[in-house]
Motif scaffolding. Structure first.
Motif, PDB file in Angstrom:
ATOM      1  N   ARG A 242       6.067   6.153  16.292  1.00  0.00           N
ATOM      2  CA  ARG A 242       5.962   4.853  16.945  1.00  0.00           C
ATOM      3  C   ARG A 242       5.710   3.733  15.948  1.00  0.00           C
ATOM      4  O   ARG A 242       6.026   2.570  16.212  1.00  0.00           O
ATOM      5  CB  ARG A 242       4.828   4.869  17.974  1.00  0.00           C
ATOM      6  N   GLU A 243       5.129   4.078  14.803  1.00  0.00           N
ATOM      7  CA  GLU A 243       4.753   3.070  13.809  1.00  0.00           C
ATOM      8  C   GLU A 243       5.711   2.998  12.635  1.00  0.00           C
ATOM      9  O   GLU A 243       5.600   2.090  11.810  1.00  0.00           O
ATOM     10  CB  GLU A 243       3.339   3.364  13.285  1.00  0.00           C
ATOM     11  N   SER A 244       6.638   3.926  12.546  1.00  0.00           N
ATOM     12  CA  SER A 244       7.515   4.004  11.389  1.00  0.00           C
ATOM     13  C   SER A 244       8.720   3.081  11.520  1.00  0.00           C
ATOM     14  O   SER A 244       9.297   2.937  12.603  1.00  0.00           O
ATOM     15  CB  SER A 244       7.992   5.446  11.196  1.00  0.00           C
ATOM     16  N   LYS A 245       9.115   2.480  10.406  1.00  0.00           N
ATOM     17  CA  LYS A 245      10.313   1.644  10.361  1.00  0.00           C
ATOM     18  C   LYS A 245      11.492   2.404   9.766  1.00  0.00           C
ATOM     19  O   LYS A 245      12.622   1.916   9.776  1.00  0.00           O
ATOM     20  CB  LYS A 245      10.046   0.398   9.498  1.00  0.00           C
ATOM     21  N   SER A 246      11.241   3.586   9.217  1.00  0.00           N
ATOM     22  CA  SER A 246      12.256   4.318   8.464  1.00  0.00           C
ATOM     23  C   SER A 246      13.046   5.284   9.337  1.00  0.00           C
ATOM     24  O   SER A 246      12.768   5.456  10.528  1.00  0.00           O
ATOM     25  CB  SER A 246      11.573   5.071   7.318  1.00  0.00           C
ATOM     26  N   GLU A 247      14.042   5.931   8.720  1.00  0.00           N
ATOM     27  CA  GLU A 247      14.830   6.943   9.422  1.00  0.00           C
ATOM     28  C   GLU A 247      13.935   8.129   9.754  1.00  0.00           C
ATOM     29  O   GLU A 247      13.262   8.676   8.889  1.00  0.00           O
ATOM     30  CB  GLU A 247      15.984   7.413   8.533  1.00  0.00           C
ATOM     31  N   LEU A 248      13.941   8.542  11.002  1.00  0.00           N
ATOM     32  CA  LEU A 248      13.074   9.636  11.442  1.00  0.00           C
ATOM     33  C   LEU A 248      13.851  10.944  11.502  1.00  0.00           C
ATOM     34  O   LEU A 248      14.937  11.019  12.082  1.00  0.00           O
ATOM     35  CB  LEU A 248      12.487   9.334  12.817  1.00  0.00           C
ATOM     36  N   ARG A 249      13.276  11.987  10.892  1.00  0.00           N
ATOM     37  CA  ARG A 249      13.779  13.343  11.017  1.00  0.00           C
ATOM     38  C   ARG A 249      12.639  14.215  11.528  1.00  0.00           C
ATOM     39  O   ARG A 249      11.479  13.923  11.283  1.00  0.00           O
ATOM     40  CB  ARG A 249      14.284  13.881   9.673  1.00  0.00           C
ATOM     41  N   LEU A 250      12.995  15.307  12.206  1.00  0.00           N
ATOM     42  CA  LEU A 250      11.982  16.168  12.807  1.00  0.00           C
ATOM     43  C   LEU A 250      12.202  17.625  12.385  1.00  0.00           C
ATOM     44  O   LEU A 250      13.290  18.010  11.948  1.00  0.00           O
ATOM     45  CB  LEU A 250      12.042  16.076  14.336  1.00  0.00           C
ATOM     46  N   PHE A 251      11.162  18.422  12.528  1.00  0.00           N
ATOM     47  CA  PHE A 251      11.308  19.875  12.447  1.00  0.00           C
ATOM     48  C   PHE A 251      10.457  20.483  13.553  1.00  0.00           C
ATOM     49  O   PHE A 251       9.574  19.834  14.103  1.00  0.00           O
ATOM     50  CB  PHE A 251      10.957  20.429  11.062  1.00  0.00           C
ATOM     51  N   ASN A 252      10.792  21.717  13.915  1.00  0.00           N
ATOM     52  CA  ASN A 252      10.160  22.406  15.043  1.00  0.00           C
ATOM     53  C   ASN A 252      10.621  21.860  16.392  1.00  0.00           C
ATOM     54  O   ASN A 252       9.873  21.889  17.362  1.00  0.00           O
ATOM     55  CB  ASN A 252       8.627  22.348  14.962  1.00  0.00           C
ATOM     56  N   VAL A 253      11.838  21.390  16.468  1.00  0.00           N
ATOM     57  CA  VAL A 253      12.371  20.934  17.749  1.00  0.00           C
ATOM     58  C   VAL A 253      13.897  20.978  17.692  1.00  0.00           C
ATOM     59  O   VAL A 253      14.504  20.687  16.659  1.00  0.00           O
ATOM     60  CB  VAL A 253      11.884  19.506  18.090  1.00  0.00           C
ATOM     61  N   ARG A 254      14.508  21.372  18.814  1.00  0.00           N
ATOM     62  CA  ARG A 254      15.971  21.320  18.908  1.00  0.00           C
ATOM     63  C   ARG A 254      16.429  19.868  18.827  1.00  0.00           C
ATOM     64  O   ARG A 254      15.712  18.949  19.213  1.00  0.00           O
ATOM     65  CB  ARG A 254      16.440  21.938  20.222  1.00  0.00           C
ATOM     66  N   ARG A 258      17.880  12.796  16.882  1.00  0.00           N
ATOM     67  CA  ARG A 258      17.375  12.766  15.517  1.00  0.00           C
ATOM     68  C   ARG A 258      17.872  13.975  14.734  1.00  0.00           C
ATOM     69  O   ARG A 258      18.125  15.038  15.309  1.00  0.00           O
ATOM     70  CB  ARG A 258      15.838  12.790  15.509  1.00  0.00           C
ATOM     71  N   ALA A 259      17.998  13.817  13.437  1.00  0.00           N
ATOM     72  CA  ALA A 259      18.224  14.981  12.584  1.00  0.00           C
ATOM     73  C   ALA A 259      17.008  15.896  12.710  1.00  0.00           C
ATOM     74  O   ALA A 259      15.870  15.423  12.758  1.00  0.00           O
ATOM     75  CB  ALA A 259      18.423  14.543  11.140  1.00  0.00           C
ATOM     76  N   SER A 260      17.243  17.205  12.778  1.00  0.00           N
ATOM     77  CA  SER A 260      16.115  18.112  12.991  1.00  0.00           C
ATOM     78  C   SER A 260      16.441  19.514  12.501  1.00  0.00           C
ATOM     79  O   SER A 260      17.604  19.873  12.299  1.00  0.00           O
ATOM     80  CB  SER A 260      15.726  18.161  14.471  1.00  0.00           C
ATOM     81  N   ALA A 261      15.369  20.315  12.313  1.00  0.00           N
ATOM     82  CA  ALA A 261      15.486  21.720  11.941  1.00  0.00           C
ATOM     83  C   ALA A 261      14.574  22.516  12.857  1.00  0.00           C
ATOM     84  O   ALA A 261      13.484  22.054  13.212  1.00  0.00           O
ATOM     85  CB  ALA A 261      15.108  21.912  10.473  1.00  0.00           C
ATOM     86  N   TRP A 262      15.009  23.733  13.246  1.00  0.00           N
ATOM     87  CA  TRP A 262      14.232  24.473  14.240  1.00  0.00           C
ATOM     88  C   TRP A 262      14.531  25.970  14.168  1.00  0.00           C
ATOM     89  O   TRP A 262      15.464  26.403  13.491  1.00  0.00           O
ATOM     90  CB  TRP A 262      14.522  23.941  15.649  1.00  0.00           C
ATOM     91  N   ARG A 263      13.694  26.751  14.886  1.00  0.00           N
ATOM     92  CA  ARG A 263      13.856  28.182  15.019  1.00  0.00           C
ATOM     93  C   ARG A 263      14.410  28.500  16.402  1.00  0.00           C
ATOM     94  O   ARG A 263      13.974  27.929  17.392  1.00  0.00           O
ATOM     95  CB  ARG A 263      12.514  28.902  14.867  1.00  0.00           C
ATOM     96  N   GLU A 264      15.323  29.456  16.457  1.00  0.00           N
ATOM     97  CA  GLU A 264      15.859  29.880  17.757  1.00  0.00           C
ATOM     98  C   GLU A 264      16.476  31.258  17.621  1.00  0.00           C
ATOM     99  O   GLU A 264      17.322  31.486  16.741  1.00  0.00           O
ATOM    100  CB  GLU A 264      16.910  28.883  18.251  1.00  0.00           C
TER     101      GLU A 264
END
Length: 476
Positions: A242-254, A258-264
């Motif tokens: 919510r506070e970031s101005k930059s490109e957001l990437r995630l992990f631990n989620v499908r 957003r760009a993301s990495a996850w387990r499945e």
């Protein structure tokens, strides 16, 4: 050519410099500063008769580095009239002496802040309450596997300021950043990674809010063209989006938007760029390092380096990386018993995670635990221990807290407290010898303190090295 470095060399000439703390991070800083400006005063709380201080002074004398020293009780009372003050990482910013000098116009900085300011290469910065050292190392190895020249430092390894002249714009820099180092960090980090944020170091920070605010500095000064990587499953740090101005990437989620990495289904996946189809990284069973949390560390590294490396580099490192020293490190096998050093486990939460890795492997485990408390929350530790081991040796200032949480929580793990073999020792030497008498071939002995090292050592590395030496002596 590093224009920022050339400018700084000119800027520092004729300035009156103070360096607070002659510890590990500031010694390379002193060696780097001295040829440019020898007007340096070192402040340290160590007393003149301290053997450590004598060795440090001898170290500089042998290099013909002549410094002014102010040490012992009231050492900061003499902090007056300096143009630039470099603080030791673990120093409160609201000390009256620092505030006074800042109001007079002094610049307050640190070794890591100066390095980040002068660095011409893209910086990957990693912070978090758990997993930051492993994630830092994974990112470094992945970048190297892709052919980049990488400089790794910060809160891990050797301080990098002495090598700033070697760093080129096409290189990559990877920094592990603690809350202490981030408290006054105002430099822009190109790729910021936050593994998680839970209460930690509350023996230093005045409260959890101050700790959280320090962590936020890793992304607070980023522009829109920079990257922030967050753990989607961490309830605290994921809110930073919510506070970031930059490109957001995630992990631990499908993937969503957003760009993301996850387990499945036993596999690791990456979606990059945002909205692109899932790309297979590797099977979970191919990852050499044990523990679900280390799979998450690898996902964080994959998300952070996406676009800078081919996925084959992530797979290569995942299949070969054995871990970093003092983190579930196998330090010896004696009489069929494996001995593991996890001295980095300086909080109950870290010990809980380490225990989960051994539990996943169904290890027959003897646990050596105990260190110094840092106002930690021990909730869950008793249950985790009881689920993983029934032979427990406790040694350290927080022994009472560990035993208390075992009494409170062991039944929740389905293990009556009376069924646990709990021993207390006055030293780790006694604990190792006791564990040796308890162990059978095929067992594992884990050293995971659940507390800091400061009750007996200067840092967790010293504690871990001592444990390794004690294990090595078992073969004599």
């Amino acid at each position: 050519m590093n224009k920022a470095l050339d400018t700084y060399r000119e800027y520092i000439k004729g300035k009156k410099l103070a360096v607070i703390g002659a510890g590990i991070s500031n010694r390379p800083l002193l060696e780097w500063l001295y040829p440019m400006n020898p007007d340096i005063t070192v402040f340290d709380m160590m007393k003149e008769e301290d053997e450590r201080l004598r060795k440090i002074k001898d170290h500089f004398d042998k290099q013909e580095i002549q410094l002014t020293w102010i040490t012992g009780d009231g050492y900061l009372d003499h902090l007056q009239g300096f143009d630039i003050i470099f603080r030791t990482p673990k120093m409160h910013l609201d000390l009256p002496q620092l505030i006074r000098e800042k109001e007079k116009g002094a610049v307050i900085s640190s070794e890591i802040a100066l390095f980040a300011h002068l660095c011409p290469a893209p910086i990957y910065g990693i912070t978090g309450s758990d997993g930051k050292s492993t994630t830092t190392t994974l990112i470094s190895l992945i970048l190297e596997a892709a052919g980049h020249k990488v400089f790794t430092g910060g809160n891990i390894g050797t301080p990098l300021i002495g090598r700033i002249g070697e760093v080129q714009a096409q290189d990559r820099v990877v920094l592990e950043l603690s809350s202490f180092q981030l408290m006054d960090m105002e430099e822009e980090i190109d790729v910021a990674v936050i593994t998680n944020v839970i209460p930690n170091h509350l023996d230093f920070h005045k409260d959890f809010d101050e700790y959280v605010e320090a962590k936020k500095n890793i992304f607070k000064y980023q522009g829109k063209d920079k990257i922030l990587v967050l753990n989607a499953q961490d309830p605290m740090s994921v809110l930073f989006k919510r506070e970031s101005k930059s490109e957001l990437r995630l992990f631990n989620v499908r993937p969503t938007d957003r760009a993301s990495a996850w387990r499945e289904e036993g596999k690791l996946w990456l979606s990059y760029p945002a909205g692109s189809p899932p790309r297979y990284i590797m099977d979970e069973t191919q990852v050499l390092l044990p523990g679900s949390f280390n799979l998450e560390n690898l996902l964080a590294a994959a998300s952070a380096t996406a676009g800078d490396v081919p996925l084959s580099a992530v797979k290569e490192v995942g299949e070969s990386f054995r871990g970093v020293p003092h983190r579930m490190e196998l330090v010896g096998i004696h009489e069929g018993v494996r001995w593991f050093n996890s001295s980095v486990d300086s909080s109950p939460s870290r010990t809980i995670k380490t225990l989960s890795a051994f539990r996943e492997r169904n290890e027959s485990l003897i646990l050596i635990t105990g260190g110094q408390d840092k106002n930690s929350d021990y909730t869950g530790l008793g249950r985790a221990i009881a689920r993983t081991s029934n032979r427990i040796i406790i040694s350290g200032e927080n022994a009472g807290q560990i035993e208390s949480i075992l009494k409170e929580e062991s039944a929740r793990a389905g293990v009556p407290y009376e069924d646990l073999s709990i021993s207390r020792t006055d030293s780790y030497e006694e604990a190792v010898q006791l564990a040796r008498t308890m162990a059978f071939p095929g067992d594992a002995v884990l050293f995971s303190p659940a507390g800091t090292s400061y009750d007996r050592y200067h840092h967790f590395e010293e504690r871990g090295n001592h444990f390794r030496k004690m294990v090595e002596k078992l073969a004599e």
